[in-house]
Write a protein that holds these residues in place. Sequence first.
Motif, PDB file in Angstrom:
ATOM      1  N   ASP A  39       0.834  -1.210   0.000  1.00 16.24           N
ATOM      2  CA  ASP A  39       0.000   0.000   0.000  1.00 16.24           C
ATOM      3  C   ASP A  39       0.865   1.255   0.000  1.00 16.24           C
ATOM      4  N   TRP A  42       2.257   1.662  -3.434  1.00 20.10           N
ATOM      5  CA  TRP A  42       1.156   2.056  -4.331  1.00 20.10           C
ATOM      6  C   TRP A  42       0.829   3.533  -4.178  1.00 20.10           C
ATOM      7  N   TYR A  43       0.739   4.029  -2.916  1.00 18.37           N
ATOM      8  CA  TYR A  43       0.381   5.435  -2.716  1.00 18.37           C
ATOM      9  C   TYR A  43       1.526   6.359  -3.146  1.00 18.37           C
ATOM     10  N   THR A  47       1.108   9.118  -6.085  1.00 22.37           N
ATOM     11  CA  THR A  47       1.377  10.545  -5.860  1.00 22.37           C
ATOM     12  C   THR A  47       2.400  11.074  -6.874  1.00 22.37           C
ATOM     13  N   VAL A  55      -7.242   9.900  -0.935  1.00 25.74           N
ATOM     14  CA  VAL A  55      -6.378   9.986   0.228  1.00 25.74           C
ATOM     15  C   VAL A  55      -6.834   8.951   1.246  1.00 25.74           C
ATOM     16  N   PRO A  56      -5.922   8.179   1.843  1.00 25.30           N
ATOM     17  CA  PRO A  56      -6.321   7.199   2.859  1.00 25.30           C
ATOM     18  C   PRO A  56      -7.053   7.863   4.025  1.00 25.30           C
ATOM     19  N   THR A  67       3.550  13.914   1.627  1.00 26.23           N
ATOM     20  CA  THR A  67       2.882  14.023   0.338  1.00 26.23           C
ATOM     21  C   THR A  67       3.199  15.349  -0.336  1.00 26.23           C
TER      22      THR A  67
END
Length: 338
Positions: A39, A42-43, A47, A55-56, A67
């Motif tokens: 995860d 992946w994020y 980005t 957004v989580p 970020t």
Amino acid sequence: MKRFSELYKRIAILTLAIFIFIIFGTIGFTHSEGLNLLDAIWYSVMTLTTVGFQVPNNFSDEGKVITIFLMLFGVGAVLYGLTALSLEIFSGNIGKEYKFNLIKKRMKNLENHIIICGFGRNGRQAARKLILHKKPFVIIDKKPLENRDDEFADTIFIHGNAIEDDILKQAGIEKASGIIASLPSDADNLFIVISSKELNPKIKVISRASNSNTIKKLKTAGAENVIMPDKIGGEHMASLLITPDLVEFIDSIVLEGTKKINVLEIYTDKLPTQFIGKKIEDLSILPKTGCKIVGYKDSVGEYLINPDESKIIEENCCIFALGQPHQIEELQKIYPQD
């Protein structure tokens, strides 16, 4: 050539920069948000590539700072890196670099080879003859050989101008045993002869000439032999009218070189030392292979046709053997000349 020599370094830097930002984001999100490894990766990638699905939940302030950092610094770097890598791939530079490095690798252990300068009609004929005799060679030509024939698919080709010393050095001029200057311009061939002798005084140079007035200049510059294709072609056609059967017979022996070899040169300096000073009959060529000795060239360049078997073998001479292809192959096994 310098650009291609630095291409892999450039690709490595771009790839490393992309992975640094991905790793930074992955570690940051794993630590701040408690995401698992997949995860977090992946994020980070989402980005950096500006995809941004969502957004989580319960995103922390620390995660937001990470970020923001990736958006301000990482997005530009990653997009630039991906764009640059794509350009290198689709422009064909990576393929060219691979071929260039492959040539360098093959050239590293190449020696006593022949260099063909110019890959026109004469250059191709020379290449076919060298392939037949299993002689290693390198081709230099200003035109790229992208769509080469299958018969030349495995040849070493260098794209460049043979009159440049750097190109000749790239072709291994210092370790080459011979060079064929077959460019259409006599001036360019003369330049190649001079450069070749400067870079490798021991190299044997064969040059093409279009004008009879340049033959003397080419030989003075160091060419061992100068060939005028047009003159040879005219004389050959006339000979076919005067002595047609004889010419065709000789052609079948010497020039029909795409399928078979009927004549072999045996250099006495490559024979076992015990044969020097012995008679030709001591070689036992006829009983061992069926080949016949048809000529002998002494150390001063004089030729003796059909020498007697009592002829004494001397140093720096050459023996000419005639036979059928399978007999020549057997002779090459007994007295290899490579």
